[in-house]
Design a protein around this motif. Structure first.
Motif, PDB file in Angstrom:
ATOM      1  N   SER A 168      -4.336 -38.856 -40.665  1.00 12.57           N
ATOM      2  CA  SER A 168      -3.465 -38.169 -39.704  1.00 12.57           C
ATOM      3  C   SER A 168      -2.755 -39.172 -38.801  1.00 12.57           C
ATOM      4  CB  SER A 168      -4.291 -37.199 -38.853  1.00 12.57           C
ATOM      5  OG  SER A 168      -4.914 -36.221 -39.666  1.00 12.57           O
ATOM      6  N   ARG A 169      -3.487 -40.206 -38.408  1.00 18.84           N
ATOM      7  CA  ARG A 169      -2.906 -41.233 -37.540  1.00 18.84           C
ATOM      8  C   ARG A 169      -1.783 -41.969 -38.273  1.00 18.84           C
ATOM      9  NH1 ARG A 169      -2.600 -41.588 -32.394  1.00 18.84           N
ATOM     10  NH2 ARG A 169      -3.020 -43.573 -31.399  1.00 18.84           N
ATOM     11  N   PHE A 173       2.181 -42.278 -37.337  1.00 22.80           N
ATOM     12  CA  PHE A 173       2.874 -43.555 -37.190  1.00 22.80           C
ATOM     13  C   PHE A 173       4.114 -43.596 -38.086  1.00 22.80           C
ATOM     14  CE2 PHE A 173      -1.317 -45.773 -35.934  1.00 22.80           C
ATOM     15  CZ  PHE A 173      -1.041 -45.576 -34.586  1.00 22.80           C
ATOM     16  N   ALA A 174       3.977 -43.087 -39.313  1.00 22.68           N
ATOM     17  CA  ALA A 174       5.099 -43.132 -40.262  1.00 22.68           C
ATOM     18  C   ALA A 174       6.292 -42.358 -39.730  1.00 22.68           C
ATOM     19  CB  ALA A 174       4.662 -42.579 -41.619  1.00 22.68           C
ATOM     20  N   LYS A 175       6.031 -41.266 -39.029  1.00 22.49           N
ATOM     21  CA  LYS A 175       7.125 -40.451 -38.500  1.00 22.49           C
ATOM     22  C   LYS A 175       7.900 -41.177 -37.405  1.00 22.49           C
ATOM     23  CE  LYS A 175       4.996 -35.990 -39.589  1.00 22.49           C
ATOM     24  NZ  LYS A 175       4.388 -34.746 -39.045  1.00 22.49           N
ATOM     25  N   THR A 176       7.247 -42.142 -36.745  1.00 13.86           N
ATOM     26  CA  THR A 176       7.956 -42.920 -35.711  1.00 13.86           C
ATOM     27  C   THR A 176       8.816 -44.011 -36.317  1.00 13.86           C
ATOM     28  OG1 THR A 176       6.217 -44.591 -35.430  1.00 13.86           O
ATOM     29  CG2 THR A 176       6.001 -42.549 -34.166  1.00 13.86           C
ATOM     30  N   MET A 183       1.453 -50.509 -38.219  1.00 12.70           N
ATOM     31  CA  MET A 183       0.417 -49.468 -38.237  1.00 12.70           C
ATOM     32  C   MET A 183      -0.971 -50.085 -38.286  1.00 12.70           C
ATOM     33  SD  MET A 183       1.855 -46.705 -40.995  1.00 12.70           S
ATOM     34  CE  MET A 183       3.586 -46.237 -41.063  1.00 12.70           C
ATOM     35  N   LEU A 184      -1.156 -51.059 -39.184  1.00  9.32           N
ATOM     36  CA  LEU A 184      -2.466 -51.685 -39.331  1.00  9.32           C
ATOM     37  C   LEU A 184      -2.877 -52.402 -38.054  1.00  9.32           C
ATOM     38  CD1 LEU A 184      -2.107 -53.122 -42.953  1.00  9.32           C
ATOM     39  CD2 LEU A 184      -3.449 -51.158 -42.235  1.00  9.32           C
ATOM     40  N   ARG A 185      -1.927 -53.097 -37.426  1.00 11.37           N
ATOM     41  CA  ARG A 185      -2.246 -53.826 -36.193  1.00 11.37           C
ATOM     42  C   ARG A 185      -2.641 -52.860 -35.078  1.00 11.37           C
ATOM     43  NH1 ARG A 185      -4.949 -57.265 -33.739  1.00 11.37           N
ATOM     44  NH2 ARG A 185      -4.015 -58.265 -31.905  1.00 11.37           N
ATOM     45  N   LEU A 186      -1.933 -51.742 -34.953  1.00 14.32           N
ATOM     46  CA  LEU A 186      -2.269 -50.753 -33.934  1.00 14.32           C
ATOM     47  C   LEU A 186      -3.658 -50.161 -34.165  1.00 14.32           C
ATOM     48  CD1 LEU A 186       1.138 -48.852 -33.614  1.00 14.32           C
ATOM     49  CD2 LEU A 186       0.019 -50.179 -31.818  1.00 14.32           C
ATOM     50  N   MET A 187      -3.990 -49.877 -35.423  1.00 13.70           N
ATOM     51  CA  MET A 187      -5.290 -49.283 -35.727  1.00 13.70           C
ATOM     52  C   MET A 187      -6.414 -50.294 -35.536  1.00 13.70           C
ATOM     53  SD  MET A 187      -4.341 -46.800 -38.940  1.00 13.70           S
ATOM     54  CE  MET A 187      -5.736 -45.719 -38.709  1.00 13.70           C
ATOM     55  N   GLU A 188      -6.145 -51.563 -35.796  1.00 13.23           N
ATOM     56  CA  GLU A 188      -7.141 -52.606 -35.515  1.00 13.23           C
ATOM     57  C   GLU A 188      -7.439 -52.671 -34.023  1.00 13.23           C
ATOM     58  OE1 GLU A 188      -5.975 -55.586 -39.252  1.00 13.23           O
ATOM     59  OE2 GLU A 188      -5.154 -55.913 -37.240  1.00 13.23           O
ATOM     60  N   LEU A 189      -6.393 -52.569 -33.209  1.00  7.94           N
ATOM     61  CA  LEU A 189      -6.575 -52.579 -31.758  1.00  7.94           C
ATOM     62  C   LEU A 189      -7.319 -51.328 -31.297  1.00  7.94           C
ATOM     63  CD1 LEU A 189      -3.083 -53.913 -30.633  1.00  7.94           C
ATOM     64  CD2 LEU A 189      -5.267 -55.073 -30.310  1.00  7.94           C
ATOM     65  N   THR A 626      10.830 -51.163 -29.596  1.00  7.86           N
ATOM     66  CA  THR A 626      10.378 -52.139 -28.598  1.00  7.86           C
ATOM     67  C   THR A 626       9.091 -51.667 -27.936  1.00  7.86           C
ATOM     68  OG1 THR A 626      12.687 -52.752 -28.170  1.00  7.86           O
ATOM     69  CG2 THR A 626      11.050 -53.397 -26.520  1.00  7.86           C
ATOM     70  N   LEU A 627       8.985 -50.360 -27.675  1.00  5.06           N
ATOM     71  CA  LEU A 627       7.785 -49.798 -27.062  1.00  5.06           C
ATOM     72  C   LEU A 627       6.559 -50.062 -27.934  1.00  5.06           C
ATOM     73  CD1 LEU A 627       6.330 -47.940 -24.979  1.00  5.06           C
ATOM     74  CD2 LEU A 627       6.967 -46.019 -26.446  1.00  5.06           C
ATOM     75  N   VAL A 628       6.693 -49.826 -29.237  1.00  2.00           N
ATOM     76  CA  VAL A 628       5.566 -50.039 -30.152  1.00  2.00           C
ATOM     77  C   VAL A 628       5.175 -51.514 -30.196  1.00  2.00           C
ATOM     78  CG1 VAL A 628       4.848 -49.943 -32.566  1.00  2.00           C
ATOM     79  CG2 VAL A 628       6.088 -48.022 -31.563  1.00  2.00           C
ATOM     80  N   THR A 629       6.168 -52.384 -30.284  1.00  3.07           N
ATOM     81  CA  THR A 629       5.898 -53.823 -30.356  1.00  3.07           C
ATOM     82  C   THR A 629       5.175 -54.305 -29.105  1.00  3.07           C
ATOM     83  OG1 THR A 629       7.863 -54.159 -31.733  1.00  3.07           O
ATOM     84  CG2 THR A 629       6.944 -56.098 -30.644  1.00  3.07           C
TER      85      THR A 629
END
Length: 672
Positions: A168-169, A173-176, A183-189, A626-629
């Motif tokens: 689901s996560r 992410f894909a929709k953004t 995606m992988l970096r965000l989920m690792e965090l 930019t927000l995601v980065t």
């Protein structure tokens, strides 16, 4: 977990009859609770059902360094006792059956991991006092292949999984529009794990996204070609090309804009061809050609969408790109580590020096080495960076051997591959070729940020061409503003040398700042005339130095450090010799036109075709990217962003969704 029942290919190479292992005897029959080591299978070990036996053997296999699969069953289902015997085997058991060729379906040439391994566990069904149970009646743990280390076995497909919550996560992410790597970096965090330690890989995420796609590729292809034709009608200088397969379906398509072709004519000497991204809308490989202009800013040259990542596809892409650029090949091209692409460049651009983008290679290091090296990963990374920046090939190769020995990486396949390709990425092998500074970290970040603008707002395939056009147009306008700002800056002379004052009037502020650094450092070097030129070394050194060859009458000067050949900026050693020789201006040939103050007309690709609504959408998409980065840089930032975006989404959903601007935009898109 793959389940195979009655696989004939396994039966040919794996002998699992009743005599293939030590058989059960009454003395050997023990309940699993009676053994001192419950983790190791033994003859007579009992289970309530075959699924429990499978789970037990799977856990044992994971601890040993392999995975298992169901092999075959024996017994007559539905008659008498039903299933009476079942085999579980090593994932490398058996041999891959040869598939019948099908001319209408492309064959994937995938290497099989099966090697005829004989390791297995056999269970048989028995009934005592009317209670059925399964008992181990055969077991061997002898493998004909290497077993994986604990930090490697988790990458086997059997032990990789994506939970429903993670699915689901990922879909959210894909929709953004963010990339899979983000995606992988965000989920690792979010999970607080080190890079490379998620229970799934980048490929697993891509496969998941592909399974959720319901877009009709043929409809998308028709819309894409229609979009290109419409742009061509409005701008005759827009170029695109495409290829169709045997079924008359779109196979590949490439395009470039008028401003991009003009930029390439001046700044196409060094090019990055980034093929590491995929268009999320259809999971298609995406190739982007970019370079650096005279003000040190990224410039876009072209795009290509490919159905496959093969030698044939890459060759087609390179031919199309050269056709757009009137047959002019770059001096150098930087790419990802891709053997098909490497071969295609050798075929289609034989005079071009091919090298690997070090930042694309380094991006893979966490998944390659973090788990392998553990606490020594950062130490290894620092040593790798030191070796990468060396000047001498001999020093590099000696240092590499020491590094391999020090970190115990003799059998690591990634280390072996990197060393075999060292002439394509290590600076000691590349310094005599021009790369416009694109091997530096600062340029890699700006180029990557530039590319991410294309990927931050992916909708339908046809709209992507338009989105790229808007991004390029926006970048052109931003670049012009930054150029004006650079030119309006007061140039501060630091040495007072005539050479410095002269260069300041010729070079762009960006290029001049690089040269000025070398001029300042040159004052700290001493030059000694020797038989065949000059020896230049730091004033604190008594040995070593660089050899400089200078022919004043012809205005030729060369240094053994090869900095000018590599970056187009003279080095401190050559500048020191020129200063010692009473040279008050840098020779013309060492002030390259690509670094001079020249104006580059930027033809606007799409004029008066984007409404104010569309422009605001593009701006919002850029802000989201930019927000995601920025949010991904720490868990604290991520928490703040997640909380506030949730509040913002709730407020937005309360607003009406129908407006004249949106209706007009939808109408325009349908007409395209």
């Amino acid at each position: 977990m793959m389940e195979i029942y009655g696989d004939t290919s396994d039966q040919r190479s794996l002998s699992l009859d009743d005599t293939s292992s030590t058989e059960e005897s009454p003395d050997q029959t023990r309940l699993s609770l009676e053994t001192t080591n419950e983790a190791v299978p033994y003859i007579g070990l009992r289970f309530h059902n075959h699924d429990a036996a499978y789970e037990f053997y799977a856990e044992f296999a994971k601890g040993c360094g392999f995975s298992i699969r169901r092999h075959r069953t024996e017994g007559k289902d539905g008659v008498g006792k039903g299933l009476t015997r079942r085999y579980f085997v090593c994932h490398r058991a058996g041999n891959t059956p040869v598939k019948a060729a099908n001319d209408n379906k492309p064959q994937r040439n995938r290497k099989s991991s099966r090697c005829g391994c004989q390791a297995y566990m056999r269970i048989s069904k028995t009934t005592e006092l009317g209670v059925p149970e399964w008992r181990v009646t055969g077991f061997t743990n002898h493998h004909n292949h290497e077993l994986l280390e604990p930090n490697q076995v988790r990458f086997l497909p059997a032990y990789r999984s994506i939970s429903d919550a993670d699915k689901s996560r990922i879909i959210m992410f894909a929709k953004t529009g963010i990339s899979v790597q983000q995606m992988l970096r965000l989920m690792e965090l979010e999970k607080g794990v080190e890079p490379g330690y998620l229970p799934f890989t980048e490929k697993d995420v891509r496969n998941l996204l592909q399974s959720f796609r319901k877009v009709d590729p043929e409809d998308e292809s028709i819309d894409l070609l229609r979009m290109c034709r419409n742009i061509k009608e409005k701008d005759p200088n827009f170029k695109y090309d495409f290829s169709l397969d045997s079924n008359n379906r779109l196979e590949n398509i490439a395009w470039s804009y008028a401003s991009s072709i003009q930029s390439y004519d001046i700044f196409g000497d060094a090019v990055v061809f980034d093929t590491t991204h995929r268009l999320t809308a259809l999971d298609m490989p995406l190739g982007i050609w970019v370079g650096v202009n005279n003000y040190g800013m990224p410039c876009f040259f072209g795009c290509v969408l490919l159905r496959e990542e093969t030698l044939r596809s890459y060759s087609w892409a390179l031919k199309a790109f050269l056709a757009f650029m009137n047959g002019k090949a770059p001096q150098t091209v930087l790419t990802d580590q891709n053997m098909c692409l490497k071969e295609a460049i050798n075929l289609e651009m034989p005079t071009t020096k091919h090298a690997l983008c070090i930042w694309l290679v380094v991006a893979k290091y966490p998944s390659w080495f973090n788990a392998v090296l553990g606490e020594r990963y950062n130490e290894w990374k620092a040593e790798f960076n030191r070796l990468y920046n060396l000047e001498s090939v001999e020093d590099f190769e000696l240092g590499w051997r020491d590094m391999v020995n020090s970190f115990g990486l003799h059998t690591n396949r990634h280390i072996a591959s990197l060393f075999s390709l060292r002439s394509l990425w290590a600076l000691p092998y590349l310094r005599s070729h021009f790369f416009a500074g694109m091997t530096t970290t600062s340029h890699s970040k700006s180029i990557n940020a530039f590319i991410q603008r294309f990927l931050s707002a992916q909708t339908r395939l046809a709209h992507f061409v338009e989105q790229v056009a808007v991004t390029v147009d926006f970048k052109d306008q931003t670049g012009e503003q930054q150029t004006m700002q650079q030119n309006l800056q007061n140039i501060c002379l630091k040495t007072g040398a005539p050479m410095e004052a002269h260069a300041a009037t010729v070079l762009t502020p960006f290029a001049f700042s690089k040269l000025q650094e070398q001029l300042v450092l040159a004052a700290h070097y001493a030059s000694f005339q020797v038989e065949d030129g000059f020896l230049v070394r730091h004033h604190t050194k008594l040995e070593g130095g660089r050899k400089v060859y200078w022919v004043p009458r012809e205005g030729i000067i060369n240094c053994s450090c090869h900095q000018f050949e590599f970056s187009g900026i003279l080095c401190r050693h050559a500048l020191r010799v020129l200063s010692t020789g009473n040279c008050f201006q840098i020779p013309e040939r060492y002030l390259p036109h690509r670094w001079r103050r020249i104006s580059t007309p930027a033809t606007k690709v799409l004029q008066n075709t984007q409404s104010d609504h569309t422009e605001r959408v593009q701006l919002l998409q850029s802000m989201v990217s930019t927000l995601v980065t920025e949010s991904a840089k720490s868990r604290e930032r991520l928490d703040i962003a997640t909380e506030n975006v949730s509040i913002l989404l709730s407020r937005i959903r309360e607003q009406p969704i129908c407006s004249q601007g949106i209706r007009d935009l939808s109408s325009n898109q349908r007409n395209l």
